[in-house]
Scaffold this motif. Structure first.
Motif, mmCIF file in Angstrom:
data_model
loop_
_atom_site.group_PDB
_atom_site.id
_atom_site.type_symbol
_atom_site.label_atom_id
_atom_site.label_comp_id
_atom_site.label_asym_id
_atom_site.label_seq_id
_atom_site.Cartn_x
_atom_site.Cartn_y
_atom_site.Cartn_z
ATOM 1 N N MET A 170 0.439 -0.958 -0.348
ATOM 2 C CA MET A 170 -0.132 -0.314 0.044
ATOM 3 C C MET A 170 0.880 1.269 0.246
ATOM 4 S SD MET A 170 -2.815 -0.937 2.485
ATOM 5 C CE MET A 170 -3.589 0.385 2.674
ATOM 6 N N ARG A 171 2.366 0.939 -0.364
ATOM 7 C CA ARG A 171 2.671 2.280 0.203
ATOM 8 C C ARG A 171 2.636 3.490 -0.635
ATOM 9 N NH1 ARG A 171 5.654 -1.419 -3.120
ATOM 10 N NH2 ARG A 171 6.156 -0.841 -5.024
ATOM 11 N N ASP A 172 2.109 3.569 -2.343
ATOM 12 C CA ASP A 172 1.798 4.449 -2.855
ATOM 13 C C ASP A 172 0.144 4.604 -2.805
ATOM 14 O OD1 ASP A 172 4.116 4.404 -4.293
ATOM 15 O OD2 ASP A 172 3.522 3.067 -5.930
ATOM 16 N N THR A 173 -0.983 4.259 -2.268
ATOM 17 C CA THR A 173 -2.727 3.764 -1.907
ATOM 18 C C THR A 173 -2.526 5.165 -0.678
ATOM 19 O OG1 THR A 173 -2.536 2.083 -1.463
ATOM 20 C CG2 THR A 173 -2.628 2.064 -3.581
ATOM 21 N N ILE A 174 -1.458 5.028 -0.077
ATOM 22 C CA ILE A 174 -1.880 5.578 1.477
ATOM 23 C C ILE A 174 -2.054 7.235 1.583
ATOM 24 C CG2 ILE A 174 -0.489 6.135 3.310
ATOM 25 C CD1 ILE A 174 0.347 3.553 4.044
ATOM 26 N N VAL A 175 -1.197 7.548 0.086
ATOM 27 C CA VAL A 175 -1.091 9.113 -0.298
ATOM 28 C C VAL A 175 -2.790 9.222 0.043
ATOM 29 C CG1 VAL A 175 -0.975 11.205 -1.537
ATOM 30 C CG2 VAL A 175 1.080 8.900 -0.730
ATOM 31 N N PHE A 176 -3.255 10.341 0.564
ATOM 32 C CA PHE A 176 -4.670 10.910 -0.074
ATOM 33 C C PHE A 176 -5.347 11.260 -1.254
ATOM 34 C CE2 PHE A 176 -8.140 14.434 -0.091
ATOM 35 C CZ PHE A 176 -9.066 13.445 0.621
ATOM 36 N N PHE A 177 -4.282 11.950 -2.142
ATOM 37 C CA PHE A 177 -4.294 12.286 -3.364
ATOM 38 C C PHE A 177 -2.940 12.756 -4.150
ATOM 39 C CE2 PHE A 177 -4.760 16.757 -2.247
ATOM 40 C CZ PHE A 177 -3.693 16.860 -2.789
ATOM 41 N N TYR A 178 -3.219 12.672 -5.146
ATOM 42 C CA TYR A 178 -2.090 13.056 -6.056
ATOM 43 C C TYR A 178 -2.206 14.750 -6.766
ATOM 44 C CZ TYR A 178 0.662 8.656 -6.019
ATOM 45 O OH TYR A 178 0.531 7.521 -4.720
ATOM 46 N N GLY A 179 -1.115 15.527 -7.495
ATOM 47 C CA GLY A 179 -1.993 16.445 -8.125
ATOM 48 C C GLY A 179 -0.659 15.943 -9.179
ATOM 49 N N PRO A 180 -1.409 17.106 -10.204
ATOM 50 C CA PRO A 180 -1.182 16.586 -11.565
ATOM 51 C C PRO A 180 0.484 16.955 -11.906
ATOM 52 C CG PRO A 180 -2.580 18.490 -11.330
ATOM 53 C CD PRO A 180 -2.485 18.200 -9.986
ATOM 54 N N THR A 181 1.057 17.105 -10.923
ATOM 55 C CA THR A 181 2.296 17.159 -11.679
ATOM 56 C C THR A 181 3.071 15.382 -11.135
ATOM 57 O OG1 THR A 181 3.016 19.436 -11.428
ATOM 58 C CG2 THR A 181 4.971 18.580 -10.607
ATOM 59 N N GLU A 182 2.562 15.446 -9.722
ATOM 60 C CA GLU A 182 3.146 14.118 -9.489
ATOM 61 C C GLU A 182 2.996 13.177 -10.541
ATOM 62 O OE1 GLU A 182 2.671 14.511 -4.830
ATOM 63 O OE2 GLU A 182 0.775 14.632 -5.394
ATOM 64 N N ILE A 183 1.090 13.595 -11.125
ATOM 65 C CA ILE A 183 0.881 12.054 -11.997
ATOM 66 C C ILE A 183 1.725 12.145 -13.474
ATOM 67 C CG2 ILE A 183 0.053 10.612 -12.843
ATOM 68 C CD1 ILE A 183 -2.363 11.986 -10.837
ATOM 69 N N ALA A 184 2.089 12.828 -13.552
ATOM 70 C CA ALA A 184 2.918 13.337 -14.889
ATOM 71 C C ALA A 184 4.737 12.749 -14.355
ATOM 72 C CB ALA A 184 3.125 14.886 -15.523
ATOM 73 N N GLU A 185 5.067 13.396 -13.126
ATOM 74 C CA GLU A 185 6.373 12.970 -13.202
ATOM 75 C C GLU A 185 6.618 10.953 -12.737
ATOM 76 O OE1 GLU A 185 7.679 15.163 -10.015
ATOM 77 O OE2 GLU A 185 7.834 16.705 -11.148
#
Length: 171
Positions: free
Chosen positions: A44-59
């Motif tokens: 679950m290391r990547d899904t613990i975050v509440f949400f991702y911003g557009p820049t994070e998704i692109a990076e």
């Protein structure tokens, strides 16, 4: 005639006491529990975050078909109603924008320049298919994660009026 070797008695098997067996069982169960918790947290290391911003998704290079939450500001001039309950808009963090498609009723406080968190599936090529949209609840509230992400980008000022993306954050 052969000489007989003196024979030693075989040592008796050492038996565990009831207390030692119980402690061994508890230690083994604890180790299994610890391993299971570690595997769950690793998965679950990547899904613990509440949400991702557009820049994070692109990076990060998120793969199409990934279910996630996308948060940021509704980009000014991007809201398009496509008849009925179909709507498309862009979510931005000031650096990158992602086009969001949504079928359904929007929250009453949804509008351009306001904080929003959408939940759905990333379709790739800067497109996101949302199945739920959450908007801020009053004029001064913004989810802490959205505010922090916007502060990092220098696009949000606490307590400011109007569009938060218009005023740069003070150092």
């Amino acid at each position: 005639m052969t000489l007989a070797q003196p024979t030693r008695p075989l040592p008796a098997k050492r038996r565990l006491t009831r207390k030692q067996r119980r402690l061994t069982l508890i230690a083994a169960a604890g180790a299994v529990l610890f391993l299971a918790a570690g595997l769950v947290l690793f998965a679950m290391r990547d899904t613990i975050v509440f949400f991702y911003g557009p820049t994070e998704i692109a990076e990060k290079g998120v793969q199409p078909g990934t279910r996630m939450r996308l948060g940021g500001l509704v980009e000014a001039g991007s809201v398009q109603r496509n008849g009925g309950q179909r709507i498309s808009f862009s979510v931005t963090d000031g650096k990158t924008s992602i086009k969001v498609g949504y079928d359904g009723l929007l929250p009453d406080l949804f509008r351009e320049g306001q904080g929003v968190v959408t939940e759905g599936v990333f379709e790739g090529a800067g497109r996101f298919k949302a199945d739920s949209v959450l908007a801020k609840h009053d004029e001064t509230y913004m989810p802490r994660e959205v505010a922090d992400a916007l502060k990092k980008q220098g696009h949000w000022q606490a307590g400011g009026s109007g569009s938060p993306a218009a005023a740069p954050a003070k150092p």
